[in-house]
Design a protein around this motif. Sequence first.
Motif, PDB file in Angstrom:
ATOM      1  N   ALA A 192      17.493 -22.273  -9.092  1.00 55.02           N
ATOM      2  CA  ALA A 192      16.944 -23.447  -8.979  1.00 55.02           C
ATOM      3  C   ALA A 192      16.540 -23.567  -7.428  1.00 55.02           C
ATOM      4  O   ALA A 192      17.016 -23.201  -6.534  1.00 55.02           O
ATOM      5  CB  ALA A 192      17.657 -24.394  -9.056  1.00 55.02           C
ATOM      6  N   ASP A 198      14.947 -26.223  -4.824  1.00 59.03           N
ATOM      7  CA  ASP A 198      15.063 -27.603  -4.738  1.00 59.03           C
ATOM      8  C   ASP A 198      15.139 -28.341  -5.921  1.00 59.03           C
ATOM      9  O   ASP A 198      14.515 -29.271  -6.139  1.00 59.03           O
ATOM     10  CB  ASP A 198      13.545 -27.830  -4.066  1.00 59.03           C
ATOM     11  CG  ASP A 198      13.725 -28.158  -2.394  1.00 59.03           C
ATOM     12  OD1 ASP A 198      14.852 -28.181  -2.013  1.00 59.03           O
ATOM     13  OD2 ASP A 198      12.709 -28.421  -1.829  1.00 59.03           O
ATOM     14  N   THR A 213      14.560 -27.457  -8.834  1.00 64.13           N
ATOM     15  CA  THR A 213      13.842 -27.002 -10.181  1.00 64.13           C
ATOM     16  C   THR A 213      14.387 -25.903 -10.736  1.00 64.13           C
ATOM     17  O   THR A 213      14.230 -24.582 -10.064  1.00 64.13           O
ATOM     18  CB  THR A 213      12.509 -27.064  -9.825  1.00 64.13           C
ATOM     19  OG1 THR A 213      11.936 -28.246  -9.426  1.00 64.13           O
ATOM     20  CG2 THR A 213      11.532 -26.793 -10.970  1.00 64.13           C
ATOM     21  N   ASP A 234       8.986 -17.309 -14.595  1.00 64.36           N
ATOM     22  CA  ASP A 234       8.734 -17.705 -13.021  1.00 64.36           C
ATOM     23  C   ASP A 234       9.350 -16.833 -12.110  1.00 64.36           C
ATOM     24  O   ASP A 234       8.978 -16.766 -10.732  1.00 64.36           O
ATOM     25  CB  ASP A 234       9.565 -19.105 -12.734  1.00 64.36           C
ATOM     26  CG  ASP A 234       9.033 -20.328 -13.592  1.00 64.36           C
ATOM     27  OD1 ASP A 234       7.988 -20.058 -13.765  1.00 64.36           O
ATOM     28  OD2 ASP A 234       9.925 -21.125 -14.035  1.00 64.36           O
ATOM     29  N   ARG A 242       7.001 -21.961  -3.450  1.00 63.78           N
ATOM     30  CA  ARG A 242       7.702 -23.103  -4.239  1.00 63.78           C
ATOM     31  C   ARG A 242       8.254 -24.015  -3.236  1.00 63.78           C
ATOM     32  O   ARG A 242       8.216 -25.134  -3.296  1.00 63.78           O
ATOM     33  CB  ARG A 242       8.691 -22.942  -5.384  1.00 63.78           C
ATOM     34  CG  ARG A 242       8.039 -22.531  -6.529  1.00 63.78           C
ATOM     35  CD  ARG A 242       8.973 -22.269  -7.630  1.00 63.78           C
ATOM     36  NE  ARG A 242       8.535 -21.950  -9.011  1.00 63.78           N
ATOM     37  CZ  ARG A 242       8.059 -20.922  -9.289  1.00 63.78           C
ATOM     38  NH1 ARG A 242       8.198 -19.787  -8.691  1.00 63.78           N
ATOM     39  NH2 ARG A 242       7.476 -20.791 -10.535  1.00 63.78           N
TER      40      ARG A 242
END
Length: 234
Positions: free
Chosen positions: A208, A210, A212, A219, A231
Amino acid sequence: MMMAAVRKSTNWFAIGVTAAAVVVVLIVGGVVWFANSQVGSPGTLPQSSAVNTETGAIAVGTGPKTVDTYIDFMCPICNQFEQSYGPTLDQLVADDQITLNIHPISILDRASQGTQYSTRAASAAYCVAVDDPANVPAFVKALYAQQPSENTAGLDDATLASIATSAGASDAVTSCITDGTYEKFVTAMTQKTPVQPGQSGIATPTIAVDGTVLSNQNDLTGDPQKDIVARLNG
């Protein structure tokens, strides 16, 4: 003519049986409640300034942005992630850009011939964090360097303790590791692992950035600059 008074006798036997049944129900209910509470109990909490006992995260660094990694020490793809992304994450920590939150979890106990290696190794990581969290990154890297293959017994507790002390931990970690001090905590925290987009269950590694959660399939391309740095800066 006087009517004879009807005397009602109390059936103490029936009352006794009923009372005994109520007690049994209460006892059984208490046992079931206790068993259920123990299943979900996190057990002994790892008390360390670096450990979030609500999420299981071991914090490395103090940067304003976060990268969370959920890892199983028997997971070969977690090892591949460490080799590909680890140097970039280490640099981001050193540059005070991120806090790296390491979540040692256990989903591959089934692949260690009954020794519960994933749980034991994750518990050992918390032992190191409680002893001195500064040694956690070195311990994690050392575990990956000696990662056992899936469907083997994994490393024994004595070896885990030796790796921990070689990474800088004190001798106090030995009893913590051999006692399995944080194994229940590992089990409880594993259940809090977020599910990746498009998946039906938890997987490792889960990353993850931050907050997300990324998809391993879509990804993570193997390019840390694109997958992580972009990101963070986006």
